[in-house]
Design a protein around this motif. Structure first.
Motif, PDB file in Angstrom:
ATOM      1  N   ASP A  88       0.897  -1.177  -0.156  1.00 47.10           N
ATOM      2  CA  ASP A  88      -0.006  -0.227  -0.084  1.00 47.10           C
ATOM      3  C   ASP A  88       0.741   1.180  -0.006  1.00 47.10           C
ATOM      4  OD1 ASP A  88      -2.351  -1.366  -0.357  1.00 47.10           O
ATOM      5  OD2 ASP A  88      -2.653  -1.370   1.962  1.00 47.10           O
ATOM      6  N   ALA A  89       1.915   1.269   0.831  1.00 47.56           N
ATOM      7  CA  ALA A  89       2.926   2.274   0.765  1.00 47.56           C
ATOM      8  C   ALA A  89       3.603   2.797  -0.307  1.00 47.56           C
ATOM      9  CB  ALA A  89       3.670   2.363   2.097  1.00 47.56           C
ATOM     10  N   ALA A  90       3.934   1.596  -1.177  1.00 50.77           N
ATOM     11  CA  ALA A  90       4.746   1.546  -2.270  1.00 50.77           C
ATOM     12  C   ALA A  90       3.969   1.839  -3.525  1.00 50.77           C
ATOM     13  CB  ALA A  90       5.639   0.300  -2.273  1.00 50.77           C
ATOM     14  N   GLY A  91       2.697   1.614  -3.442  1.00 53.22           N
ATOM     15  CA  GLY A  91       2.073   1.684  -4.700  1.00 53.22           C
ATOM     16  C   GLY A  91       2.088   0.604  -5.550  1.00 53.22           C
ATOM     17  N   ALA A  92       2.446  -0.778  -4.972  1.00 53.34           N
ATOM     18  CA  ALA A  92       2.566  -1.817  -5.862  1.00 53.34           C
ATOM     19  C   ALA A  92       1.367  -2.411  -6.322  1.00 53.34           C
ATOM     20  CB  ALA A  92       3.121  -3.043  -5.011  1.00 53.34           C
ATOM     21  N   ARG A  93       1.086  -3.108  -7.337  1.00 55.37           N
ATOM     22  CA  ARG A  93      -0.015  -3.234  -7.902  1.00 55.37           C
ATOM     23  C   ARG A  93      -0.466  -4.745  -7.720  1.00 55.37           C
ATOM     24  NH1 ARG A  93       1.772   0.732 -10.410  1.00 55.37           N
ATOM     25  NH2 ARG A  93       3.006   0.307 -11.846  1.00 55.37           N
TER      26      ARG A  93
END
Length: 134
Positions: A88-93
């Motif tokens: 969530d913090a990294a914006g991973a998909r």
């Protein structure tokens, strides 16, 4: 990812004896592979965040649950819940559960996979024969 893809970033991970996580980028796609790492509760690992930032596929050490973790500190592994927080913090998909506790049954792994998918839709549990496309 195909032939010619190379690691773009390597980061040391928190594991007894050492371990390395890496990120591969190829033709505009990316995957972060982070296994054998132990998180510190309440602090997102900056090395892992760098690897996972905006990645298409994030594979992470999800050996334990948050409830089990306090009894396994020092073993060099993390939890699926920490992985969701990092993603969530990294914006991973797409998130891929990896490095399951070898003492778990298939049914237990399925329950964790369902909980992770409920927490983060689109989550995949790594298993023999699973093919992912970024």
């Amino acid at each position: 990812l195909g032939a010619g893809a190379r690691p773009q970033r390597l980061r040391r991970l928190r594991h007894p004896g050492g371990a390395v996580g890496f990120r591969i980028e190829w033709q505009g796609r990316s995957v972060a592979y982070v296994t054998d790492t132990e998180h510190q509760p309440g602090a997102l690992d900056p090395a892992v965040l760098r690897l996972a930032r905006d990645t298409d596929i994030f594979i992470y050490d999800s050996n334990y649950t948050d409830e089990e973790f306090p009894h396994r500190v020092g073993w060099g592994h993390s939890t699926w819940q920490e992985w969701v927080r990092l993603a969530d913090a990294a914006g991973a998909r797409t998130l891929v559960l990896f490095h399951h506790d070898p003492w778990r049954s298939d049914a237990q792994i399925d329950m964790i996979a369902q909980a992770a998918a409920a927490a983060r839709p689109g989550t995949v549990a790594a298993a023999e024969g699973v093919v992912l496309t970024a």
